[in-house]
Motif scaffolding. Sequence first.
Motif, PDB file in Angstrom:
ATOM      1  N   ASN A  82     -69.358  23.596 -53.352  1.00 17.18           N
ATOM      2  CA  ASN A  82     -69.111  24.320 -52.020  1.00 17.18           C
ATOM      3  C   ASN A  82     -70.228  25.551 -51.961  1.00 17.18           C
ATOM      4  O   ASN A  82     -70.370  26.127 -52.730  1.00 17.18           O
ATOM      5  CB  ASN A  82     -67.803  25.018 -52.088  1.00 17.18           C
ATOM      6  N   SER A  83     -70.403  25.523 -50.938  1.00 19.40           N
ATOM      7  CA  SER A  83     -72.004  26.769 -50.593  1.00 19.40           C
ATOM      8  C   SER A  83     -71.582  27.901 -50.213  1.00 19.40           C
ATOM      9  O   SER A  83     -72.214  28.697 -50.126  1.00 19.40           O
ATOM     10  CB  SER A  83     -72.831  26.096 -49.520  1.00 19.40           C
ATOM     11  N   VAL A  84     -70.151  28.434 -50.188  1.00 15.56           N
ATOM     12  CA  VAL A  84     -69.822  29.601 -49.998  1.00 15.56           C
ATOM     13  C   VAL A  84     -69.396  30.385 -51.396  1.00 15.56           C
ATOM     14  O   VAL A  84     -68.245  30.251 -51.838  1.00 15.56           O
ATOM     15  CB  VAL A  84     -68.355  29.502 -49.207  1.00 15.56           C
ATOM     16  N   ILE A  85     -70.333  31.062 -51.777  1.00 12.13           N
ATOM     17  CA  ILE A  85     -70.170  31.601 -53.197  1.00 12.13           C
ATOM     18  C   ILE A  85     -69.669  32.935 -53.218  1.00 12.13           C
ATOM     19  O   ILE A  85     -70.232  33.739 -52.469  1.00 12.13           O
ATOM     20  CB  ILE A  85     -71.513  31.635 -54.030  1.00 12.13           C
ATOM     21  N   GLU A  86     -68.670  33.168 -54.047  1.00 14.52           N
ATOM     22  CA  GLU A  86     -67.829  34.511 -54.000  1.00 14.52           C
ATOM     23  C   GLU A  86     -68.162  35.489 -55.251  1.00 14.52           C
ATOM     24  O   GLU A  86     -68.110  36.361 -55.430  1.00 14.52           O
ATOM     25  CB  GLU A  86     -66.637  34.356 -53.916  1.00 14.52           C
ATOM     26  N   ALA A  87     -68.469  34.548 -56.432  1.00 20.15           N
ATOM     27  CA  ALA A  87     -68.431  35.133 -57.621  1.00 20.15           C
ATOM     28  C   ALA A  87     -69.007  34.414 -58.660  1.00 20.15           C
ATOM     29  O   ALA A  87     -69.501  33.048 -58.588  1.00 20.15           O
ATOM     30  CB  ALA A  87     -67.135  35.513 -58.203  1.00 20.15           C
ATOM     31  N   ILE A  88     -69.988  35.002 -59.608  1.00 22.92           N
ATOM     32  CA  ILE A  88     -70.968  34.336 -60.533  1.00 22.92           C
ATOM     33  C   ILE A  88     -70.798  35.010 -61.783  1.00 22.92           C
ATOM     34  O   ILE A  88     -70.799  36.182 -61.936  1.00 22.92           O
ATOM     35  CB  ILE A  88     -72.410  34.338 -60.183  1.00 22.92           C
ATOM     36  N   CYS A  89     -70.858  34.285 -63.122  1.00 23.05           N
ATOM     37  CA  CYS A  89     -71.074  34.817 -64.308  1.00 23.05           C
ATOM     38  C   CYS A  89     -71.859  33.659 -65.114  1.00 23.05           C
ATOM     39  O   CYS A  89     -71.686  32.538 -64.868  1.00 23.05           O
ATOM     40  CB  CYS A  89     -69.689  35.487 -64.991  1.00 23.05           C
ATOM     41  N   ASP A  90     -72.178  34.101 -66.528  1.00 24.71           N
ATOM     42  CA  ASP A  90     -72.594  33.142 -67.330  1.00 24.71           C
ATOM     43  C   ASP A  90     -71.667  33.066 -68.755  1.00 24.71           C
ATOM     44  O   ASP A  90     -70.892  34.020 -68.851  1.00 24.71           O
ATOM     45  CB  ASP A  90     -74.054  33.351 -67.682  1.00 24.71           C
ATOM     46  N   ASP A  91     -71.868  32.132 -69.451  1.00 23.26           N
ATOM     47  CA  ASP A  91     -71.277  32.048 -70.638  1.00 23.26           C
ATOM     48  C   ASP A  91     -72.235  31.939 -71.890  1.00 23.26           C
ATOM     49  O   ASP A  91     -73.196  32.152 -71.734  1.00 23.26           O
ATOM     50  CB  ASP A  91     -70.280  30.495 -70.845  1.00 23.26           C
ATOM     51  N   ASN A  92     -71.564  32.064 -73.288  1.00 24.03           N
ATOM     52  CA  ASN A  92     -72.274  32.058 -74.210  1.00 24.03           C
ATOM     53  C   ASN A  92     -73.141  30.977 -74.740  1.00 24.03           C
ATOM     54  O   ASN A  92     -73.911  30.848 -75.778  1.00 24.03           O
ATOM     55  CB  ASN A  92     -71.817  32.626 -75.410  1.00 24.03           C
ATOM     56  N   GLU A  93     -73.114  29.777 -73.926  1.00 26.21           N
ATOM     57  CA  GLU A  93     -74.015  28.540 -74.122  1.00 26.21           C
ATOM     58  C   GLU A  93     -74.912  28.502 -72.930  1.00 26.21           C
ATOM     59  O   GLU A  93     -75.683  27.416 -73.136  1.00 26.21           O
ATOM     60  CB  GLU A  93     -73.004  27.251 -74.246  1.00 26.21           C
ATOM     61  N   GLY A  94     -75.083  29.420 -72.049  1.00 26.14           N
ATOM     62  CA  GLY A  94     -75.903  29.322 -71.275  1.00 26.14           C
ATOM     63  C   GLY A  94     -75.768  28.852 -69.656  1.00 26.14           C
ATOM     64  O   GLY A  94     -76.603  28.633 -68.907  1.00 26.14           O
ATOM     65  N   ASN A  95     -74.444  28.278 -69.619  1.00 21.43           N
ATOM     66  CA  ASN A  95     -74.083  27.658 -68.567  1.00 21.43           C
ATOM     67  C   ASN A  95     -73.826  28.858 -67.455  1.00 21.43           C
ATOM     68  O   ASN A  95     -73.332  30.003 -67.693  1.00 21.43           O
ATOM     69  CB  ASN A  95     -72.669  26.916 -68.634  1.00 21.43           C
ATOM     70  N   ILE A  96     -73.909  28.451 -66.228  1.00 15.28           N
ATOM     71  CA  ILE A  96     -73.630  29.406 -64.946  1.00 15.28           C
ATOM     72  C   ILE A  96     -72.392  29.040 -64.300  1.00 15.28           C
ATOM     73  O   ILE A  96     -72.282  27.929 -63.961  1.00 15.28           O
ATOM     74  CB  ILE A  96     -74.805  29.657 -63.981  1.00 15.28           C
ATOM     75  N   TRP A  97     -71.307  30.053 -64.188  1.00 14.04           N
ATOM     76  CA  TRP A  97     -70.233  29.625 -63.688  1.00 14.04           C
ATOM     77  C   TRP A  97     -70.194  30.167 -62.103  1.00 14.04           C
ATOM     78  O   TRP A  97     -70.231  31.439 -62.133  1.00 14.04           O
ATOM     79  CB  TRP A  97     -68.915  29.836 -64.272  1.00 14.04           C
ATOM     80  N   ILE A  98     -69.655  29.500 -61.176  1.00 13.91           N
ATOM     81  CA  ILE A  98     -69.859  29.840 -59.890  1.00 13.91           C
ATOM     82  C   ILE A  98     -68.467  29.764 -59.172  1.00 13.91           C
ATOM     83  O   ILE A  98     -67.973  28.579 -59.117  1.00 13.91           O
ATOM     84  CB  ILE A  98     -70.650  29.025 -58.973  1.00 13.91           C
ATOM     85  N   GLY A  99     -68.069  30.812 -58.816  1.00 17.21           N
ATOM     86  CA  GLY A  99     -66.628  30.767 -57.963  1.00 17.21           C
ATOM     87  C   GLY A  99     -66.769  30.801 -56.460  1.00 17.21           C
ATOM     88  O   GLY A  99     -67.733  31.604 -55.924  1.00 17.21           O
ATOM     89  N   HIS A 100     -66.309  29.871 -55.895  1.00 16.38           N
ATOM     90  CA  HIS A 100     -66.313  29.712 -54.442  1.00 16.38           C
ATOM     91  C   HIS A 100     -65.001  29.680 -53.756  1.00 16.38           C
ATOM     92  O   HIS A 100     -63.972  29.768 -54.450  1.00 16.38           O
ATOM     93  CB  HIS A 100     -67.157  28.513 -54.098  1.00 16.38           C
ATOM     94  N   ASN A 101     -64.931  29.405 -52.574  1.00 16.49           N
ATOM     95  CA  ASN A 101     -63.745  29.446 -51.795  1.00 16.49           C
ATOM     96  C   ASN A 101     -62.759  28.294 -51.941  1.00 16.49           C
ATOM     97  O   ASN A 101     -61.897  28.031 -51.178  1.00 16.49           O
ATOM     98  CB  ASN A 101     -63.790  30.014 -50.492  1.00 16.49           C
ATOM     99  N   GLN A 102     -63.216  27.345 -52.902  1.00 15.44           N
ATOM    100  CA  GLN A 102     -62.366  26.095 -52.915  1.00 15.44           C
ATOM    101  C   GLN A 102     -62.349  25.561 -54.593  1.00 15.44           C
ATOM    102  O   GLN A 102     -62.365  24.466 -54.738  1.00 15.44           O
ATOM    103  CB  GLN A 102     -62.980  25.080 -52.059  1.00 15.44           C
ATOM    104  N   GLY A 103     -62.589  26.719 -55.531  1.00 18.19           N
ATOM    105  CA  GLY A 103     -62.526  26.310 -56.706  1.00 18.19           C
ATOM    106  C   GLY A 103     -63.850  26.900 -57.723  1.00 18.19           C
ATOM    107  O   GLY A 103     -64.351  27.938 -57.217  1.00 18.19           O
ATOM    108  N   LEU A 104     -64.099  26.222 -58.636  1.00 20.40           N
ATOM    109  CA  LEU A 104     -65.142  26.512 -59.481  1.00 20.40           C
ATOM    110  C   LEU A 104     -65.952  25.558 -59.962  1.00 20.40           C
ATOM    111  O   LEU A 104     -65.563  24.411 -60.087  1.00 20.40           O
ATOM    112  CB  LEU A 104     -64.215  27.142 -60.873  1.00 20.40           C
ATOM    113  N   ASP A 105     -67.541  26.003 -60.224  1.00 19.60           N
ATOM    114  CA  ASP A 105     -68.341  25.028 -60.552  1.00 19.60           C
ATOM    115  C   ASP A 105     -68.784  25.493 -61.985  1.00 19.60           C
ATOM    116  O   ASP A 105     -69.100  26.834 -62.061  1.00 19.60           O
ATOM    117  CB  ASP A 105     -69.324  24.722 -59.481  1.00 19.60           C
TER     118      ASP A 105
END
Length: 809
Positions: A82-105
């Motif tokens: 989903n392209s409507v991004i509301e929140a972003i963070c990273d983890d200790n493995e270098g992945n980027i987590w993206i929160g949007h209005n229909q879930g998590l990537d």
Amino acid sequence: MKILIALLILAIPNFPQLNHQQPKITFEHFKLEEGVVSMIHCVFQDRTGFIWLGSGFGLYRYDGYSFKRYNHKQGDTTTIANSVIEAICDDNEGNIWIGHNQGLDKFNASTQIFTHYTLNPKLPLNDWSNHVLSLHQDRKGNLWIGTGNGLYLYNKKTDAFKRIINDSTEVSSIIHNAINAIYEDKSGTIWFGTGGGLEKLDESGKFIHYWNDPNNYTWRDGSPHWILSVFEDRDGIIWLGTSGGLVEFNRENNSFNLYNQNSNDPASLGNNEVGTVREDQAGNLWVSAGGLNILNKKTKKFTHYNYDESDPGSISNNNISGILVEKSGTIWITTLGGGVNKFIPPKVFFREYSLEKYGEIFYLVEDTNGKIWIPTINGLISFDPEKEVFKEEPFKTDVSNLLLDNSGNLWIYSYSSGYLFYKQEKDEIINQFFDSNGNPFCESVTAMCSDKEGNLWFGTFDGKILKLNPVKKKVELLEKYDYRIRVIYQDNKGLLWIGTNEGGAFCYNQEQKTFEHFSSNPNDSKTLSGNKIMDFREDGTGILWIIANTTLNKFDRENKNFIRMSERDGFPIDAFSLMDDNHGNLWISTKPAGTIKYNPITKKLRFYTDIELGFPFKTKSGELYFITTPALKTKQRLIRINPDSLKNNTFIPPIIITEFRKFEKTHPFGNEINLPYNENYISFEFAALNFISPEKNKYAYKMEGVDKDWVYSGTRRFASYPNLDPGEYIFKVKGSNNDGVWNEDGTSIAIIISPPWWRTWWAYSSYALLFVFTLYGIRRYELNRLFLKNQVKTDEAVLKEKEETDKMK
């Protein structure tokens, strides 16, 4: 929800802001033309150093040079869901987590693939329990996800989510299901900003309630308990951005202080809807509240910065969605409608004054009273360093050069007339100079110098070296060259150094009355680097430095030869002028790198890119002045610095390989790249993640197995290697920030190019076996041939014997 809140901010009336003598802040703007949309919802910097932006039209990654966009593509499950991004963070493995209005990537940077997660599959995707508002991975590796209806904890082992919601029967359950903010303080405590107050998670997994609202107001009521952001400052104070103001939480005495908008107080909060709170390097709080509000925590007063249509450097939009103070010191402000704003905190070590209206200026002189005299094409002007005031002096003849002699007299030269004037130390009258015979001084002077004995020295356009004794009013011609004289300088040993435009340098020994010539020889690297002499200067250790053809040369007095300084030594290749300070440092003004300070004892270089190329001057107090010149396509200014207060950008930037290409096409890559033999045309793009003047970051790279030494590429940040032979290589890159602070460790990546099948080990083994079998076959053939030959001979012998036997019968 964040979008809706932000849109409602626009509907809240803003009282007029009376900006009381506030310092000006100038923002750099990034909009659609720079590759990013105007509707930005959130901003985040990962552990590597990249800046990520979440928008209503996809995810963006910024490396200091360009934006890379990731958006949803219909039918491609490897792209973001989903392209409507509301929140972003990273983890200790270098992945980027993206929160949007229909879930998590989850985004894997190496494979460039997105993995999709639905938090609550039992309900529609557009339910608030699937609408992500906040994200954070804590130091224990737990990933927390805040939504409009519940908190989730991700279990990496089971790849599942545990939902945590309010339980009205349990006192220690979370107080509200709207999780707008998740924050981990310096001690590792996790705080949650909810629609009903502030929550702290204790070690047993229970929630402790702070600043909570028993009536469970919603954000529509403007409740200060509807928390939108949580932040801990350097003093350990927790700050809450809420729908009803800014809250200061002192944990030592468990007290709360609410800041609200007051229409009668121009230094109060600009708006009660507070979205984001951050702290700058000076300890001020940057608060989004109907525009930008900066809180001085000592005075408890706010300064307001709002969009101003008449000011292109103002903030681009008052609807602020996020504030980021990133690692190298820049401050980023995202908006809903105005794109991205970037602010670089100014360095306070220098002051600058405009000289544009005075025409080209090349020299300054300080008199015995500390007044600065400046020559212009329209006459003399003066500058009072204490009052910081310029004054036009009565002398209106054009002035091209100035000199102060040992007696404190000011000498003034006018190039248009060729006449020389002087002003005695305690006299305000300026007189024309006449020699002892009553003749006016009339020469085309291009260089002036005063020696320790009080004599004045002049170099002229037509190559004359003139000595003037002010007491005897005697002018003496000492030498005549075929070259224009550019500069004259006396060193601490009393030697007079004369630099010419094309003939190299001359050294005059006044005691011996001899001239010694130094010139460039292309076949001898121990001579000057060129014959165009720009400047001379001694450092604190007595070493004489000479700029020849824009290259810095170090003079070896004992052997009377020169050492040419190169980029490999860290020195600039386009030096312009020199100055020493009261600490013995050498200051080098350069065209590409700004100004450089060289410590001759430690041999260290420090770069000051803020100080542009110019003509330097030192006062008795030790202050340095630099005159920038419009001849080099910069506005003429006077830059004044105190060397003792200088501060560099000491941030060591992470060095990242941002792109790998095969035959100019981008391909994903990890820690190792494996290629077939016929895909051996490769290139790399890299970046130093320093966002303060990133265009001034510098780089060096090396392909082990190809390059014998580092390739210093300046600001160029790409490298290409065509037609690499099969084998194993390591590509290394290092870089510096804008002030020349290098990350010497840099980064590297292994490249393995496989040989074609006919050059592999098993192919060579096959060749060896075939060769052995061939030899064996040839040997067998020869043995068989010999055997048959012998057999024939034997048969022939038997037959012959039989024939002879038959004849005997």
